[in-house]
Design a protein around this motif. Sequence first.
Motif: not given
Length: 180
Positions: A13-36
């Motif tokens: 569970x913990x590893x999966x949730x960390x991976x999920x948050x990483x991918x969510x952050x990465x997707x946001x960074x790619x789509x709207x940029x790091x600042x947004x």
Amino acid sequence: MSGVESLDLGYERDGFMRALIRELAGTLEEIVGVEEAAGYISLVSQRTGDAVNERYLKALAVDKIDREQIADVLVDLKRRIQGDFYVIEESDEKIVLGNRACPFGEEVRGRDSMCMLTSNMFGVIAAQNLGYAKVELRQTIARGAASCRVAVYLRTTEEAARAPGREYYGDLSETEPVGR
């Protein structure tokens, strides 16, 4: 059973949730940029910071966490989520913390926006109790450093004004005025 349940995939569970948050952050960074992306994560961590602060207030049976307890609360919070924060310097003007282990583990590397969780948690807790905080992420594991250095300014000093970072304000009507 086909033996699938005995495979070592490195997920629980913990590893999966960390991976999920990483991918969510990465997707946001790619789509709207790091600042947004940091802005979106800030909104979530603001609400979480408020809830965490309420838990500490209730557990400590106080209306406000005093200046002497703030550093202990920040270190304790990160310890509970498997970070390794410690106090480097502490005064009435600021608290400087180090960290040897990110709660997100290696998943944080290359995801600067995830550091907004630390900034907001620290900033919200300090500001809600003391009226003001500014959090400077001096160095982070996310940016490739071996450890983190985080300064939490508790007053609007000249040093705090010069430092890059995010400012947080509590309900000043219920606290003493912040000093310059």
